[in-house]
Each structure stands twice: as structure tokens, then as C-alpha cells.
Design a protein around this motif. Structure first.
Motif, mmCIF file in Angstrom:
data_model
loop_
_atom_site.group_PDB
_atom_site.id
_atom_site.type_symbol
_atom_site.label_atom_id
_atom_site.label_comp_id
_atom_site.label_asym_id
_atom_site.label_seq_id
_atom_site.Cartn_x
_atom_site.Cartn_y
_atom_site.Cartn_z
ATOM 1 N N LEU A 6 0.835 -1.201 0.000
ATOM 2 C CA LEU A 6 0.000 0.000 0.000
ATOM 3 C C LEU A 6 0.869 1.250 0.000
ATOM 4 O O LEU A 6 1.705 1.435 0.892
ATOM 5 C CB LEU A 6 -0.887 0.008 1.255
ATOM 6 C CG LEU A 6 -1.716 -1.256 1.520
ATOM 7 C CD1 LEU A 6 -2.385 -1.168 2.893
ATOM 8 C CD2 LEU A 6 -2.761 -1.457 0.429
ATOM 9 N N SER A 14 3.195 5.482 5.429
ATOM 10 C CA SER A 14 2.521 4.214 5.700
ATOM 11 C C SER A 14 1.394 4.368 6.713
ATOM 12 O O SER A 14 0.411 3.614 6.683
ATOM 13 C CB SER A 14 3.536 3.185 6.194
ATOM 14 O OG SER A 14 4.158 3.617 7.396
ATOM 15 N N TRP A 17 -2.645 4.304 6.067
ATOM 16 C CA TRP A 17 -3.452 3.111 5.792
ATOM 17 C C TRP A 17 -3.946 2.440 7.075
ATOM 18 O O TRP A 17 -4.524 1.345 7.002
ATOM 19 C CB TRP A 17 -2.632 2.120 4.973
ATOM 20 C CG TRP A 17 -2.185 2.663 3.655
ATOM 21 C CD1 TRP A 17 -0.959 3.179 3.352
ATOM 22 C CD2 TRP A 17 -2.955 2.754 2.454
ATOM 23 N NE1 TRP A 17 -0.922 3.584 2.036
ATOM 24 C CE2 TRP A 17 -2.129 3.337 1.459
ATOM 25 C CE3 TRP A 17 -4.271 2.394 2.122
ATOM 26 C CZ2 TRP A 17 -2.570 3.569 0.158
ATOM 27 C CZ3 TRP A 17 -4.716 2.625 0.833
ATOM 28 C CH2 TRP A 17 -3.874 3.202 -0.131
ATOM 29 N N ARG A 18 -3.738 3.067 8.211
ATOM 30 C CA ARG A 18 -4.034 2.428 9.502
ATOM 31 C C ARG A 18 -5.434 1.830 9.574
ATOM 32 O O ARG A 18 -5.617 0.716 10.062
ATOM 33 C CB ARG A 18 -3.854 3.456 10.632
ATOM 34 C CG ARG A 18 -4.048 2.895 12.029
ATOM 35 C CD ARG A 18 -4.050 4.007 13.055
ATOM 36 N NE ARG A 18 -5.277 4.801 12.978
ATOM 37 C CZ ARG A 18 -5.466 5.941 13.653
ATOM 38 N NH1 ARG A 18 -4.494 6.443 14.402
ATOM 39 N NH2 ARG A 18 -6.617 6.590 13.542
ATOM 40 N N GLU A 21 -5.968 -1.378 7.044
ATOM 41 C CA GLU A 21 -5.219 -2.609 7.294
ATOM 42 C C GLU A 21 -6.013 -3.708 7.999
ATOM 43 O O GLU A 21 -5.929 -4.878 7.597
ATOM 44 C CB GLU A 21 -3.953 -2.298 8.103
ATOM 45 C CG GLU A 21 -2.924 -1.474 7.356
ATOM 46 C CD GLU A 21 -1.688 -1.231 8.209
ATOM 47 O OE1 GLU A 21 -1.129 -2.231 8.718
ATOM 48 O OE2 GLU A 21 -1.305 -0.057 8.391
ATOM 49 N N LEU A 24 -8.136 -6.009 5.775
ATOM 50 C CA LEU A 24 -7.309 -6.799 4.853
ATOM 51 C C LEU A 24 -6.664 -7.970 5.593
ATOM 52 O O LEU A 24 -6.649 -9.107 5.099
ATOM 53 C CB LEU A 24 -6.228 -5.919 4.225
ATOM 54 C CG LEU A 24 -6.695 -4.739 3.366
ATOM 55 C CD1 LEU A 24 -5.482 -3.994 2.805
ATOM 56 C CD2 LEU A 24 -7.606 -5.192 2.237
ATOM 57 N N ARG A 25 -6.157 -7.701 6.792
ATOM 58 C CA ARG A 25 -5.536 -8.771 7.584
ATOM 59 C C ARG A 25 -6.572 -9.806 8.010
ATOM 60 O O ARG A 25 -6.299 -11.014 8.012
ATOM 61 C CB ARG A 25 -4.839 -8.181 8.804
ATOM 62 C CG ARG A 25 -3.676 -7.255 8.471
ATOM 63 C CD ARG A 25 -2.893 -6.872 9.719
ATOM 64 N NE ARG A 25 -2.012 -5.743 9.466
ATOM 65 C CZ ARG A 25 -0.828 -5.834 8.864
ATOM 66 N NH1 ARG A 25 -0.389 -7.022 8.470
ATOM 67 N NH2 ARG A 25 -0.092 -4.754 8.668
ATOM 68 N N VAL A 31 -0.216 -7.626 4.506
ATOM 69 C CA VAL A 31 -0.411 -6.185 4.343
ATOM 70 C C VAL A 31 0.908 -5.472 4.622
ATOM 71 O O VAL A 31 1.492 -5.634 5.707
ATOM 72 C CB VAL A 31 -1.513 -5.655 5.280
ATOM 73 C CG1 VAL A 31 -1.780 -4.177 4.996
ATOM 74 C CG2 VAL A 31 -2.796 -6.472 5.119
ATOM 75 N N HIS A 32 1.354 -4.658 3.654
ATOM 76 C CA HIS A 32 2.661 -4.019 3.744
ATOM 77 C C HIS A 32 2.553 -2.549 3.348
ATOM 78 O O HIS A 32 2.848 -2.181 2.204
ATOM 79 C CB HIS A 32 3.652 -4.749 2.840
ATOM 80 C CG HIS A 32 3.640 -6.234 3.014
ATOM 81 N ND1 HIS A 32 4.318 -6.878 4.028
ATOM 82 C CD2 HIS A 32 2.980 -7.205 2.319
ATOM 83 C CE1 HIS A 32 4.095 -8.179 3.947
ATOM 84 N NE2 HIS A 32 3.290 -8.405 2.922
ATOM 85 N N PRO A 33 2.106 -1.685 4.266
ATOM 86 C CA PRO A 33 2.081 -0.249 3.962
ATOM 87 C C PRO A 33 3.508 0.274 3.871
ATOM 88 O O PRO A 33 4.372 -0.119 4.662
ATOM 89 C CB PRO A 33 1.329 0.349 5.150
ATOM 90 C CG PRO A 33 1.554 -0.619 6.266
ATOM 91 C CD PRO A 33 1.644 -1.977 5.632
ATOM 92 N N ALA A 223 -11.166 -1.108 1.809
ATOM 93 C CA ALA A 223 -10.605 -2.447 2.028
ATOM 94 C C ALA A 223 -11.401 -3.497 1.264
ATOM 95 O O ALA A 223 -10.829 -4.416 0.659
ATOM 96 C CB ALA A 223 -10.586 -2.766 3.518
#
Length: 239
Positions: A6, A14, A17-18, A21, A24-25, A31-33, A223
């Protein structure tokens, strides 16, 4: 497992995107912001556009990711689109969230014919950085006062060269499997460049009834859209 990388747009890192996330998780995705060089917690280094492209490629390779969905919001669509064709078969899909798209030989400011001079002047007057936005830049975008305070409080000046450097593409962007998310409050129609790309059978259009920063205004809906984009392609598509 789908791996989302992201990348938020200008001024953001990053942290933006809090609120996206968790869903998505919860769906079982990686998940890799990512914060790009010169922004947020990576302030300081001089960065050009290709620095940002390499930031994305390096993150994918460093983590050994496969089945990657690259997500680029706003400005970040430009480096994300270039990185997408450089990670080869690691790529599953690209999602452009109300973003610019790279055009070979053109820059971010190339797409701002009316505002280019103002952006370039602001960069020149601020030691090579595009100044952070103000609350006035956030009106009519579906953001609450709390959203705006969080956005403005976390924003940092953006490395100017990344906005003026030309993009470098090896092939037609329309050949990438892609989803374009259009946020209708920001502007109801895709840009001419995006409209042309959407004629490709490998591209899909999704709309959101919100403004330009849906990771703040509608994170759960965003999401859901990202998870849907990562799913199987419709019948008859080779995406």
C-alpha cells in the motif's frame, strides 16, 4: 496468500493506511504499507521519481513477496505503475486509487497544465519540497474534522523532484492487470489518460461515493474494494 503493498499519495506515509489494514488482515492477506523516501518517518533523503519506484521494487524483493497487489493512491500511482512492470511475475494486480497514472516521458506536473507553474513555484520556494496541504485543501472531500486533523497533522512536505521527473515505462500500461478506483466527490470522471486505459480488457473501473482520501473517509469500503480487486478476474477476461 495475496500480499498488498500500500502506497499513499503526496505528503503521506505508511501511517495513512491504519484504518484499512485490519479488514485486509482479517481476510487473511499480507499487508505491507510503505513510506516512500523523503516522507513521514523517512524524511531527509533527497528523492527523485525513480527513487520512489525503487523503494517499491525493493520492498517486494526484500520481503520475497509473490501474488502482489500494488496499491497506489493519488501521486503514488505514478511510481506504483512503473514498479508494477518491474516486479515481473510477482505481480497479481495493480490498484490505482483516485490516482495519477504514469505516462512515459511525462511527469506528475505534466498532467496539471493549469496548476503546473504554481506547483513548481511552490517547490522552488520551499527548498525543493512541495509544501504540506492545509485544511482548506480538504473541503468537500467527505472528511470529518477529525479526519482532516489527522491528515494535516501527519502530512510532511513532499520531495519536489518526484513530481517533476519523467516516468519511464517499458511497455503499454494497458497490458497490466489493473483496477482503477474513482472517487466521485473529487471529480466525477476519470482523466483522459485513465479513460483510454479503461478500454483495455485488463482494466476495471470501480467508483466510490467519497472524496480523494478514501483511506480516511471510507476505509472499510476501500478495504472491501481492494479485496474484491484481488479476487478472480471476471469470466472472459485474461487479467
Amino acid at each position: 496468500m495475496t500480499q498488498f503493498v500500500l502506497v499513499a499519495g503526496a505528503w503521506l506515509g505508511s501511517w495513512a493506511w491504519r484504518d484499512v489494514e485490519p479488514d485486509l488482515r482479517a481476510a487473511g492477506s499480507g499487508v505491507h504499507p510503505l513510506t516512500l523516501s523523503g516522507l513521514a518517518d523517512k524524511q531527509g533523503p533527497v528523492a527523485g521519481l525513480q527513487t520512489h519506484v525503487q523503494d517499491i521494487v525493493d520492498e517486494v524483493e526484500r520481503l520475497g513477496l509473490r501474488d502482489v497487489v500494488l496499491v497506489g493512491h493519488s501521486y503514488a500511482g505514478i511510481p506504483v505503475g512503473q514498479a508494477a512492470e518491474r516486479i515481473g511475475d510477482r505481480l497479481a494486480r495493480v490498484v490505482f486509487v483516485d490516482s495519477n497514472v504514469p505516462v512515459d516521458g511525462e511527469s506528475f506536473v505534466s498532467g496539471w497544465p493549469d496548476g503546473r507553474a504554481g506547483v513548481e513555484a511552490a517547490i522552488a520556494a520551499n527548498e525543493g519540497f512541495w509544501p504540506s496541504p492545509t485544511a482548506a485543501d480538504c473541503v468537500d472531500q467527505g472528511l470529518t474534522d477529525e479526519h482532516i486533523a489527522r491528515f494535516i497533522g501527519g502530512a510532511t512536505p513532499h520531495p519536489g523532484a518526484t513530481l517533476t521527473d519523467p516516468a519511464v515505462l517499458a511497455g503499454p500500461l494497458g497490458l497490466l492487470p489493473a483496477t482503477y478506483v474513482k472517487c466521485l466527490l473529487d471529480w466525477p470522471e476519470p482523466s483522459p489518460e485513465v479513460a483510454e486505459l479503461l478500454t483495455s480488457e485488463r482494466w476495471r473501473l470501480v467508483t466510490m461515493n467519497t472524496g480523494h482520501w478514501p483511506m480516511f473517509s471510507q476505509p472499510r469500503e476501500l478495504a472491501r474494494i481492494l479485496l474484491d480487486a484481488a479476487g478472480p478476474a471476471p469470466a472472459g477476461s485474461d487479467a
